[in-house]
Motif scaffolding. Structure first.
Motif, short mmCIF file in Angstrom:
data_model
loop_
_atom_site.label_atom_id
_atom_site.label_comp_id
_atom_site.label_asym_id
_atom_site.label_seq_id
_atom_site.Cartn_x
_atom_site.Cartn_y
_atom_site.Cartn_z
N ASN B 12 17.56 7.09 0.19
CA ASN B 12 17.67 5.94 -0.72
C ASN B 12 16.81 6.14 -1.96
O ASN B 12 17.20 5.78 -3.08
CB ASN B 12 17.26 4.65 -0.02
N ALA B 13 15.65 6.72 -1.75
CA ALA B 13 14.74 6.95 -2.88
C ALA B 13 15.31 8.02 -3.82
O ALA B 13 15.20 7.90 -5.04
CB ALA B 13 13.36 7.36 -2.38
N VAL B 14 15.92 9.04 -3.27
CA VAL B 14 16.57 10.07 -4.11
C VAL B 14 17.66 9.41 -4.97
O VAL B 14 17.75 9.65 -6.18
CB VAL B 14 17.19 11.19 -3.25
N LYS B 15 18.45 8.57 -4.32
CA LYS B 15 19.54 7.88 -5.02
C LYS B 15 18.96 6.98 -6.12
O LYS B 15 19.42 7.00 -7.26
CB LYS B 15 20.32 7.06 -3.99
N ALA B 16 17.91 6.24 -5.78
CA ALA B 16 17.28 5.35 -6.76
C ALA B 16 16.71 6.13 -7.93
O ALA B 16 16.85 5.75 -9.09
CB ALA B 16 16.19 4.52 -6.09
N ASN B 17 16.07 7.25 -7.63
CA ASN B 17 15.53 8.14 -8.68
C ASN B 17 16.59 8.48 -9.72
O ASN B 17 16.29 8.61 -10.89
CB ASN B 17 15.08 9.47 -8.05
N HIS B 18 17.80 8.70 -9.25
CA HIS B 18 18.87 9.12 -10.16
C HIS B 18 19.58 7.95 -10.83
O HIS B 18 19.96 8.04 -11.98
CB HIS B 18 19.87 10.03 -9.43
N GLU B 19 19.73 6.85 -10.09
CA GLU B 19 20.44 5.71 -10.68
C GLU B 19 19.57 4.93 -11.64
O GLU B 19 20.05 4.32 -12.58
CB GLU B 19 20.94 4.78 -9.56
N ARG B 20 18.29 4.91 -11.38
CA ARG B 20 17.28 4.26 -12.24
C ARG B 20 17.49 2.75 -12.40
O ARG B 20 16.98 2.14 -13.33
CB ARG B 20 17.15 4.98 -13.59
N ALA B 21 18.20 2.15 -11.47
CA ALA B 21 18.29 0.70 -11.41
C ALA B 21 17.03 0.18 -10.69
O ALA B 21 16.19 0.97 -10.26
CB ALA B 21 19.54 0.28 -10.67
N PHE B 22 16.89 -1.13 -10.56
CA PHE B 22 15.70 -1.65 -9.89
C PHE B 22 15.67 -1.17 -8.44
O PHE B 22 16.65 -1.26 -7.71
CB PHE B 22 15.66 -3.18 -9.92
N TYR B 23 14.52 -0.68 -8.01
CA TYR B 23 14.36 -0.24 -6.64
C TYR B 23 12.89 -0.29 -6.28
O TYR B 23 12.02 0.04 -7.09
CB TYR B 23 14.87 1.19 -6.45
N SER B 24 12.60 -0.71 -5.06
CA SER B 24 11.23 -0.72 -4.60
C SER B 24 11.22 -0.65 -3.08
O SER B 24 11.98 -1.35 -2.42
CB SER B 24 10.53 -2.01 -5.06
N GLN B 25 10.40 0.22 -2.55
CA GLN B 25 10.27 0.32 -1.10
C GLN B 25 9.17 -0.60 -0.60
O GLN B 25 9.24 -1.09 0.51
CB GLN B 25 9.97 1.78 -0.73
N TYR B 26 8.17 -0.82 -1.43
CA TYR B 26 7.00 -1.60 -1.01
C TYR B 26 6.90 -2.87 -1.84
O TYR B 26 6.61 -2.81 -3.04
CB TYR B 26 5.73 -0.75 -1.13
N PRO B 27 7.18 -4.03 -1.26
CA PRO B 27 7.20 -5.29 -2.02
C PRO B 27 5.88 -5.50 -2.76
O PRO B 27 4.81 -5.20 -2.23
CB PRO B 27 7.40 -6.36 -0.95
N GLU B 28 5.98 -6.06 -3.97
CA GLU B 28 4.77 -6.21 -4.77
C GLU B 28 4.05 -7.53 -4.52
O GLU B 28 2.97 -7.75 -5.05
CB GLU B 28 5.08 -6.04 -6.27
N HIS B 29 4.65 -8.41 -3.71
CA HIS B 29 3.99 -9.68 -3.42
C HIS B 29 3.06 -9.55 -2.23
O HIS B 29 3.48 -9.17 -1.15
CB HIS B 29 5.03 -10.76 -3.12
N PRO B 30 1.80 -9.90 -2.42
CA PRO B 30 0.86 -9.82 -1.29
C PRO B 30 1.36 -10.56 -0.06
O PRO B 30 1.16 -10.11 1.08
CB PRO B 30 -0.42 -10.48 -1.85
N LYS B 31 2.07 -11.66 -0.30
CA LYS B 31 2.54 -12.46 0.84
C LYS B 31 3.47 -11.70 1.77
O LYS B 31 3.61 -12.04 2.95
CB LYS B 31 3.29 -13.70 0.32
N ALA B 32 4.12 -10.67 1.23
CA ALA B 32 5.08 -9.91 2.05
C ALA B 32 4.39 -9.18 3.19
O ALA B 32 5.04 -8.67 4.10
CB ALA B 32 5.83 -8.91 1.17
N TYR B 33 3.05 -9.12 3.14
CA TYR B 33 2.34 -8.32 4.13
C TYR B 33 1.65 -9.16 5.20
O TYR B 33 0.77 -8.69 5.92
CB TYR B 33 1.35 -7.38 3.41
N GLY B 34 2.04 -10.42 5.29
CA GLY B 34 1.50 -11.26 6.35
C GLY B 34 0.38 -12.16 5.85
O GLY B 34 -0.32 -11.84 4.90
N GLU B 35 0.21 -13.26 6.54
CA GLU B 35 -0.67 -14.31 6.05
C GLU B 35 -2.15 -13.93 6.04
O GLU B 35 -2.88 -14.30 5.14
CB GLU B 35 -0.48 -15.57 6.93
N ASN B 36 -2.55 -13.17 7.06
CA ASN B 36 -3.98 -12.87 7.17
C ASN B 36 -4.36 -11.51 6.60
O ASN B 36 -5.52 -11.11 6.66
CB ASN B 36 -4.40 -12.91 8.64
#
Lengths: 552, 552
Positions: B12-36
Motif C-alpha cells: 500500500n505504501a509503494v502504491k501511495a508513493n506513486h499515486e501521491r494522493a493523501f495517505y497515512s499509515q500512522y494517524p496524526e491525532h493523539p487520540k487515535a492511540y488510546g485515552e491514557n
C-alpha cells in the motif's frame, strides 16, 4: 497535438529494461538491412572524404578543422568540421532549451525514437567512419556503432520515459478532516537540470556517447557532443541525423550540437567549467575523468579506465576455455574497456575434467590458443582490427621492458586488405603475485599478464584489490566448484564488479548486451555511472511538486 | 524462512508513493492511540530524567555523558548516554553487515515495518522528549516525531522495497542464433554501499533522521545515528526500539547504533572522514553541510539552510491570507526549515476582491494578524513553542540592529504553563529590494522580512535569485492571475523550488505530507537530497549483474 508514433517500441523497451531477458530493437546482422546497404554506405562514406562536413544544421562557425587519420591506411581522412566557440555553443543550447523542456516526456521519447530510425539509415556510413577512425574491424564497427549503440540509446529513452511518467502530472489531494476534508490540487514536474555535455573517446565514439546524449535529451536537457578530435566522423553523422529530425519536428537543431575541436586547441575543459553546463558524461582516461568528477556544481557520469581480471580456478574443457579467452584478449586488440588484462592462475595449476594441468601447461595452452587465433588468416586480422593510435602501439612494443617474463612477443600485424594497418599481435607476459607494480596499471591494448598466485584465494583477493583500488568493468572466472563460485561472486560483487562464469563458445566477457547487462556498475573507480540504471536517468532532472488550494 | 507479515502495509505504501494522493499509515491525532497513552508516555519520559539511558543494546562504552536542557524549563534533563569511540562504532557496524546484506529486501522491509510498530508504542515518550529538547509544542512534538516521522520512514522502506525488487533476482537470457540459441543464467544483486551515518539536528531530531536511517537499513546498509548533543533523547528512544526488534528477529542490534557525543568532544567529523563510512545523511547548517558534500568517496544526502520566500501579488480574501501567513511564521517560532522568511510585496500594493490595498496597508494587516495570533492566550504560546537555543534567541533580540525598519518588535514570550520557557514573539522588519545584504541570509527563528519591490516581476526575480544562490525549500505565492501563476511556477520550478499557491485555512506552506510532497527537491543549495524520491534510495546501493553459461 502529437501522436505517439513509436509508443509500442517505447513500451516494449521499458518492459525489456525491467525483465532483462534478451531484447533488441535493431538487428545486429548487417544482412538485416538489405543487400546493397553496405556498399551504399561505403560509397557515402567515401564521398565524405577530403571535404568539409556539411551535414550539420549549425551555423556561425569560427573556422573549419579536422585531423582524423585511418588506422588502416594511416592516411588523413581530410574531412574538416565547423569549429564553434564554447560560449556560442552553450548560448545556443540555452536558447533552444525552453521549448524542449516544456514538451512532454512522451513526445520527446517519440521524437527521439524517430531520430534512432534516421540513424539506422546511416548505419553503414557510420560503420565505415568508425572503422577508419577507431581501427575497429568492419563487423565491430557496424555492430558497436550501429545496432548495439542504437539499442543502448533506446534503453536510455525508455528509462527516461518510464521515470518521467513515474508520478502523476496532476491530481487532487484530499485529506479527511473529521466531517469535512482539505483539498489541494497538486502537480509534479520533472525539471531538467540544464545543458548537457557528452565527451567522447577515440575507440568507441558512438557506443559510449549515445546513452548520455539520449539520456540528456529524453529528460529535457539540450546536449553538446564533444567528440575526441581523432574520431569525430562517426558521431558527426549521428548528430546530423538527430538535428535533421529535430528540425523536421519543429524543434531547434541546437538541442543537439556537435562541438568539434583539435588536439592543439581543445575546448573540453572550457566547456566542462562553463557555468552554463550542468551535466557531463565522460568516457576516457582516469586522469581527466577524475578532474571531471571533482568539478563543483556539475552532475557527472563517468566511465574511466580499469583493470579487468580473469580468475582461473578449475575448468571442464581447457581448450574451449582457452579459445574463448584468446578471442576475448584479441578482439579489437584489447582496446575494449571490457577486455580482460590480468589472468590469475594458481602456482599449483588447475583441475580440468581431463585431470590436472600445471601452471606452465596452462600458460602454454593460453599461448597456443592466442597464436593459433592471430595466425589464422580467416580470423586474425579481422579479430584484432587496428590500433587506434601510436601510444597504444608503443605501449605494446615496450611490453617486454616491463620487467616480466615474456611468454609471447607481439608481432607486426599482417593484414592483407590493409597493408599499412597500424597493429601488433598480443604480447603475453608472466609475473608473480608480488609484481603488483606491473599488473595494477591498465596496459590499454594488446598486452596480457598471466599472474602466478599461491592459490585461488589469493587470485580472488588480488582481483578484488585491483577492482577496489584501480577499478574494473568486468571480471571473468572459471570454476567448477559451487563454493568457489559463491566466494568469487561475493568478493567481486562486494567491490561492485560483475562476474561472468565459465564463458566458452560464442559469448565473451567483453560483450555487454543492451536491455540486460548493465555496463559499468558505477561503484568502483572504473566509473561512477552505469548504462542504463535508473540513476543514469534520474540524476538529470529534479522532481518538483506544486500545490494549490482547490478552487483558488 | 520468514513470512512477510507486513506485506500489505508495504505494498500500500509503494502504491501511495506513486499515486501521491493523501495517505497515512500512522494517524496524526493523539487520540487515535488510546485515552491514557499521553499520560503513560509522559510518565515514562519523566522516569528517564536524571538517569543514565539504559535502553540501548550497545556495550563497550568509554564513558557516559549528556547535556540536554529543556527549552521550556531551562533545566538540565540530567540524562547521560553511553559514549563510544568512532572506530568501535564503525567496526561493530561492519561486523554486523553481512547477515543483513544477504537478507532479501522483502525480509528487511518487513522487519523494518515491525520496528516502526515498536516505535509507535513509544510515540508519547518521544513526544515529551522532543518537546523538552527542541522546544516544539506538545502537538508538533507528537506529530512530527511520531506519526509524521513514521510515515516518512515507511515511505523510505516502501521505496527501498520497490527499487530493490526492480530487476529479477535471476533469469535465463536466451539469444537466438539462427537455428540454435545462446543461453546465459543471469542474476542481479542490489549491493549495499557500506556503512551509513545519519547526522541529526537539534530542532527535528526524529523527523529529519528517520528517512536516512530507514533508507540505509532497507537497502542493506548498517547505520550509525549521530544526534545533535542537545537533542539526543527522542532519537535514542527510537534507536533503542529498532535495536530491540532487530535482536528479537535474530539480527545484530549493531545494525543501528546511537553515536552520542558532547559539544566539547564532537565525533561528527571523525565519523564523516572514517574510511569505513560510505553514506552520510546530514541535516543542519550550510557550513557543515558544504563540508559534508565536499568529502571524497562518500555518497552524501544533505538538507541545509535556505531562504524561503512568499510572493504576494493579488489575493481574494486578504484577512484569510494574513491569518494563514501569521500562523506559518509563528509556528515553532520560525524554526522549521520550511518556514517562510522573505515576503515580497509590490510597492504599489496588491489587488484584493475588496479593492486595492497599499503596501503599507498590507504591512499593517500582516502585523495585526501576527499580533492577534501571538496575543491569543489559546493560540500564542502553543503555536510559538520555545526557542531551541540561545543563539536563536539572541538573533531574534538583535533583529532591530539589522538596519531595517522595525514594523513589530519581538516581545518576551508569555507561556503560562512554562514560565521559564525560552522564547520571543516574531519580529517584523521592512526593507527594500535593494537591501539584499539583509534578506539574502537565513535568519533562523522568529524574524521576518517584508520586502518592498517594484512589482511582482521583481518579487519573482528576487525570490528566484535567493533560491538559486542561497537555497529554498518552499515558496508560497498569492495571485489571482493565471498568467502570474504560470510565470511564478516556471521561474521558481526552474530553480528547483516548489510553489504553494493561495494557501488559506487549515493548510500551511510549512507542511510537507509524506507519500505526497517531496521534502526539499535536491536541486538548489538548500540540500542535495529529497524525501523520498527514487534517488534518495538508489544512491545507497549498486546494481551488479552476474552471468554464467547455462549448465556450466
Amino acid at each position: 497535438m502529437f501522436n505517439i508514433k513509436h509508443q509500442n517500441t517505447i513500451e516494449n523497451a521499458v518492459k525489456a529494461n525491467h525483465e532483462r531477458a534478451f531484447y533488441s530493437q535493431y538487428p545486429e546482422h548487417p544482412k538485416a538491412y538489405g543487400e546493397n546497404a553496405a556498399e551504399q554506405g561505403e560509397n557515402r562514406y567515401k564521398a565524405l572524404l577530403q571535404q568539409p562536413f556539411k551535414q550539420l544544421l549549425q551555423t556561425g562557425e569560427t573556422s573549419w578543422a579536422g585531423e582524423e587519420v585511418s588506422p588502416y591506411t594511416q592516411e588523413a581522412l581530410g574531412i574538416t568540421y565547423p569549429i564553434f566557440s564554447p560560449d556560442e555553443l552553450v548560448h545556443r543550447a540555452i536558447a533552444a532549451a525552453p521549448q524542449w523542456r516544456n514538451t512532454t516526456v512522451d513526445v520527446r521519447a517519440d521524437i527521439l525514437v524517430e531520430t534512432l530510425e534516421a540513424v539506422k539509415e546511416r548505419f553503414f556510413d557510420i560503420a565505415y567512419a568508425t572503422m577508419h577512425t577507431t581501427g575497429q574491424s568492419f563487423m565491430m564497427s557496424f555492430q558497436a556503432s550501429g545496432p548495439h549503440a542504437n539499442d543502448r540509446a533506446l534503453e536510455a529513452i525508455a528509462m527516461g520515459y518510464h521515470e518521467g511518467n513515474r508520478y502523476p502530472a496532476s491530481l487532487m489531494w484530499e485529506k479527511p478532516m473529521g466531517k469535512t476534508s482539505l483539498q489541494l490540487k497538486k502537480n509534479f514536474r520533472a525539471i531538467p537540470k540544464g545543458v548537457g555535455l557528452v565527451i567522447g573517446c577515440s575507440t568507441f565514439p558512438v557506443w559510449n556517447s549515445l546513452p548520455g546524449i539520449y539520456a540528456d535529451l529524453v529528460t529535457g536537457n539540450p546536449v553538446i557532443v564533444k567528440p575526441h578530435p581523432k574520431a569525430i566522423l562517426p558521431i558527426a553523422i549521428v548528430v546530423a541525423a538527430i538535428q535533421q529530425v529535430l528540425q523536421e519536428k519543429g524543434f531547434s537543431p541546437a538541442l543537439c550540437q556537435l562541438a568539434a575541436d583539435t588536439s592543439t586547441a581543445l575546448i573540453t575543459k572550457t566547456l566542462c567549467e562553463h557555468p552554463g553546463i550542468q551535466l557531463i558524461d565522460y568516457t576516457g582516461g582516469s586522469a581527466f575523468g577524475n578532474y571531471v568528477e571533482a568539478l563543483k556544481n556539475k552532475t557527472v557520469f563517468t566511465e574511466k579506465a580499469g583493470v579487468n581480471s580473469v580468475i582461473i580456478d578449475s575448468v571442464a574443457d581447457i581448450d574451449a576455455v582457452m579459445q574463448n579467452l584468446a578471442f576475448s584478449v584479441s578482439l579489437y586488440s584489447g582496446q575494449m574497456c571490457t577486455a580482460p588484462q590480468n589472468f590469475f592462475i594458481p602456482a599449483e595449476g588447475i583441475t580440468t575434467s581431463n585431470g590436472r594441468l600445471s601452471f606452465d601447461e596452462v600458460v602454454q595452452k593460453f599461448k597456443d590458443a592466442v597464436v593459433s587465433l592471430v595466425n589464422n588468416p580467416k580470423m586474425g586480422a579481422g579479430t584484432l582490427g587496428a590500433l587506434q593510435n601510436e601510444n597504444t602501439l608503443e605501449r605494446a612494443h615496450n611490453a617486454g621492458k616491463l620487467g616480466a617474463k615474456v611468454i609471447l612477443e607481439g608481432q607486426p600485424l599482417i593484414n592483407e586488405e590493409f597493408t599499412h594497418a597500424r597493429g601488433c599481435t598480443p604480447s603475453i607476459l608472466e609475473v608473480s603475485s608480488n609484481d603488483k607494480h606491473i599488473f595494477e596499471q591498465e596496459l590499454f591494448g594488446p598486452v596480457l599478464l598471466l599472474i602466478k598466485t599461491k592459490d585461488t584465494h589469493e587470485s580472488i583477493q588480488l582481483a578484488r584489490q585491483m577492482a577496489q583500488q584501480h577499478g574494473a568493468i568486468t571480471c571473468a572466472a572459471y570454476t567448477t566448484s559451487p563454493e568457489m563460485k559463491e566466494k568469487i561472486t561475493e568478493e567481486m560483487n562486494g567491490v561492485f564488479t560483475p562476474v561472468s562464469f565459465n564463458f566458452t563458445g560464442f559469448i565473451w566477457v567483453n560483450q555487454h548486451a543492451a536491455f540486460s547487462d548493465f555496463h559499468v556498475t558505477g561503484g568502483n573507480p572504473a566509473g561512477n555511472a552505469s548504462f542504463t540504471n535508473p540513476e543514469f536517468i534520474l540524476r538529470r532532472f529534479v522532481w518538483v511538486g506544486n500545490r494549490e488550494v482547490a478552487g483558488s
